[in-house]
Design a protein around this motif. Structure first.
Motif, short mmCIF file in Angstrom:
data_model
loop_
_atom_site.label_atom_id
_atom_site.label_comp_id
_atom_site.label_asym_id
_atom_site.label_seq_id
_atom_site.Cartn_x
_atom_site.Cartn_y
_atom_site.Cartn_z
N ALA A 11 10.04 18.11 28.14
CA ALA A 11 10.77 18.25 26.89
C ALA A 11 9.82 18.50 25.72
O ALA A 11 10.15 19.23 24.78
CB ALA A 11 11.61 16.99 26.63
N ILE A 12 8.64 17.90 25.77
CA ILE A 12 7.62 18.13 24.74
C ILE A 12 7.25 19.61 24.70
O ILE A 12 7.18 20.24 23.63
CB ILE A 12 6.34 17.31 25.02
CG1 ILE A 12 6.62 15.82 24.86
CG2 ILE A 12 5.21 17.73 24.09
CD1 ILE A 12 5.48 14.95 25.36
N LEU A 13 7.02 20.19 25.86
CA LEU A 13 6.63 21.59 25.93
C LEU A 13 7.70 22.51 25.36
O LEU A 13 7.40 23.56 24.79
CB LEU A 13 6.32 21.98 27.37
CG LEU A 13 5.06 21.38 27.99
CD1 LEU A 13 4.89 21.85 29.42
CD2 LEU A 13 3.82 21.74 27.17
N ALA A 14 8.97 22.11 25.49
CA ALA A 14 10.06 22.93 24.96
C ALA A 14 9.92 23.10 23.44
O ALA A 14 10.10 24.20 22.91
CB ALA A 14 11.41 22.28 25.30
N VAL A 15 9.60 22.01 22.73
CA VAL A 15 9.43 22.09 21.28
C VAL A 15 8.22 22.94 20.93
O VAL A 15 8.26 23.77 20.02
CB VAL A 15 9.26 20.67 20.68
CG1 VAL A 15 8.92 20.76 19.19
CG2 VAL A 15 10.53 19.88 20.85
N VAL A 16 7.12 22.74 21.65
CA VAL A 16 5.90 23.49 21.38
C VAL A 16 6.14 24.99 21.57
O VAL A 16 5.67 25.82 20.77
CB VAL A 16 4.74 23.01 22.28
CG1 VAL A 16 3.51 23.88 22.07
CG2 VAL A 16 4.41 21.55 21.98
N VAL A 17 6.88 25.36 22.61
CA VAL A 17 7.16 26.77 22.88
C VAL A 17 8.08 27.36 21.81
O VAL A 17 7.83 28.45 21.28
CB VAL A 17 7.78 26.95 24.29
CG1 VAL A 17 8.34 28.35 24.46
CG2 VAL A 17 6.74 26.65 25.35
N LEU A 18 9.14 26.63 21.46
CA LEU A 18 10.10 27.15 20.48
C LEU A 18 9.49 27.26 19.08
O LEU A 18 9.83 28.15 18.31
CB LEU A 18 11.34 26.25 20.43
CG LEU A 18 12.32 26.38 21.59
CD1 LEU A 18 13.42 25.34 21.47
CD2 LEU A 18 12.94 27.78 21.63
N TYR A 19 8.60 26.34 18.74
CA TYR A 19 7.99 26.32 17.41
C TYR A 19 6.48 26.58 17.51
O TYR A 19 5.70 25.98 16.78
CB TYR A 19 8.25 24.98 16.73
CG TYR A 19 9.70 24.71 16.43
CD1 TYR A 19 10.29 25.15 15.24
CD2 TYR A 19 10.51 24.02 17.33
CE1 TYR A 19 11.63 24.91 14.95
CE2 TYR A 19 11.85 23.77 17.06
CZ TYR A 19 12.40 24.22 15.86
OH TYR A 19 13.73 23.98 15.59
N VAL A 37 16.07 22.94 30.21
CA VAL A 37 17.31 22.42 29.61
C VAL A 37 17.08 22.02 28.16
O VAL A 37 17.96 22.21 27.31
CB VAL A 37 17.83 21.23 30.44
CG1 VAL A 37 19.07 20.62 29.78
CG2 VAL A 37 18.16 21.66 31.86
N ALA A 38 15.90 21.47 27.83
CA ALA A 38 15.61 21.04 26.46
C ALA A 38 15.60 22.23 25.50
O ALA A 38 16.04 22.11 24.35
CB ALA A 38 14.27 20.30 26.40
N ILE A 39 15.09 23.37 25.94
CA ILE A 39 15.10 24.57 25.09
C ILE A 39 16.52 24.94 24.70
O ILE A 39 16.82 25.23 23.53
CB ILE A 39 14.42 25.74 25.82
CG1 ILE A 39 12.89 25.53 25.86
CG2 ILE A 39 14.74 27.07 25.13
CD1 ILE A 39 12.14 26.62 26.57
N ILE A 40 17.42 24.91 25.67
CA ILE A 40 18.83 25.23 25.40
C ILE A 40 19.45 24.19 24.46
O ILE A 40 20.15 24.54 23.51
CB ILE A 40 19.62 25.29 26.72
CG1 ILE A 40 19.04 26.38 27.64
CG2 ILE A 40 21.11 25.51 26.46
CD1 ILE A 40 19.59 26.35 29.04
#
Length: 269
Positions: free
Chosen positions: A53-61, A230-233
């Motif tokens: 889930a951490i990586l999802a934020v890093v990728v999106l932002y 799933v976190a990205i979505i």
């Protein structure tokens, strides 16, 4: 824990980590339903898949996280995470004790739901519309608000977003700063759980549990991948909802979900 259980728990983590509904509470309810909540590897798994889930934020932002010309952004996050690191370490045993009992978590879920129903009306005049305008003092204050989430069921996201709105941030900026703050917070918690913490039932460190068998490592990798996707979505969905509807939908959800879970664990299970 088998593969299906791991996949379902990872989906729950990805869906709820950045929503104001308590990812920890939802994972505990899920693992309790499967009857595996007291297993040490399950407890480690629930924390360690936060890495995805951490990586999802890093990728999106990624533009924000890899813009090294803005040192102030990193300073704010580093200082804001300190209260959670200190208090989390001091109260680790207490938190573990609560994690084994889903009933108080369901009650906290309901109470938090009622708070979210009225939070939009309470903070009506935001003055901070950009992350760059968040002062270090405001960031640290939000970090203290985040500590409320040490009571499972509260929601780290909800606590830090409410803290942000109390500091004059708009709903969207408060939510996004909550996402940013989650990265150092959850990274620290994950590293502690994997490398430093000794689990009481087995007497093993987290990394020893992971390497105990090939199956454990496989579940760890699969769980993180699913939580990431799933976190990205979920993040994109959440931002859209709070822009249009505010926090009331999540308040109603918490009340209904908490009530149903309370009935289940008191009268059915």
């Amino acid at each position: 824990m088998d593969l299906i259980e791991a996949i379902l728990i990872a989906i729950v983590e990805g869906l709820t980590e950045y929503l104001p509904v308590s990812s920890t509470g939802h994972m505990i309810f899920t693992s309790s339903y499967f009857g595996i909540q007291e297993d040490d590897f399950t407890k480690l798994f629930q924390v360690s898949i936060q890495f995805g889930a951490i990586l999802a934020v890093v990728v999106l932002y990624w533009r924000k996280f890899f813009n090294f010309s803005k040192l102030n952004f990193y300073i704010k996050l580093a200082l804001a995470v300190v209260p959670a690191l200190i208090l989390g370490y001091l109260f680790d045993d207490y938190i573990d004790a609560v994690l084994g009992n889903p009933i108080p978590i369901a009650i906290v879920l309901i109470v938090g739901g009622f708070i979210l129903l009225f939070i939009d009306n309470y903070f009506k005049n935001p003055v901070v519309a950009e992350e760059e305008d968040i002062s270090i003092k405001k960031a640290v204050t939000i970090g203290f608000w985040q500590c409320l989430a040490m009571m499972p069921g509260t929601s780290r996201s909800a606590a830090s977003i409410i803290g942000g709105m109390q500091q004059g941030l708009t709903r969207q900026v408060a939510a996004e700063f909550s996402f940013f703050l989650a990265v150092p917070t959850m990274l620290a918690v994950t590293c502690y759980s994997v490398f430093l913490k000794t689990y009481k039932v087995s007497g093993l460190k987290g990394y020893e549990l992971l390497t105990q068998s090939g199956d454990n490592m496989k579940l760890f990798v699969i769980g993180n991948i699913i939580a990431f996707i799933v976190a990205i979505i979920a993040i994109k969905f959440f931002i859209g909802v709070i822009k249009k509807y505010g926090f009331k939908p999540w308040g109603y959800y918490r009340i209904v979900a908490g009530t149903l879970l309370l009935i289940y664990f008191i009268y059915i299970k």
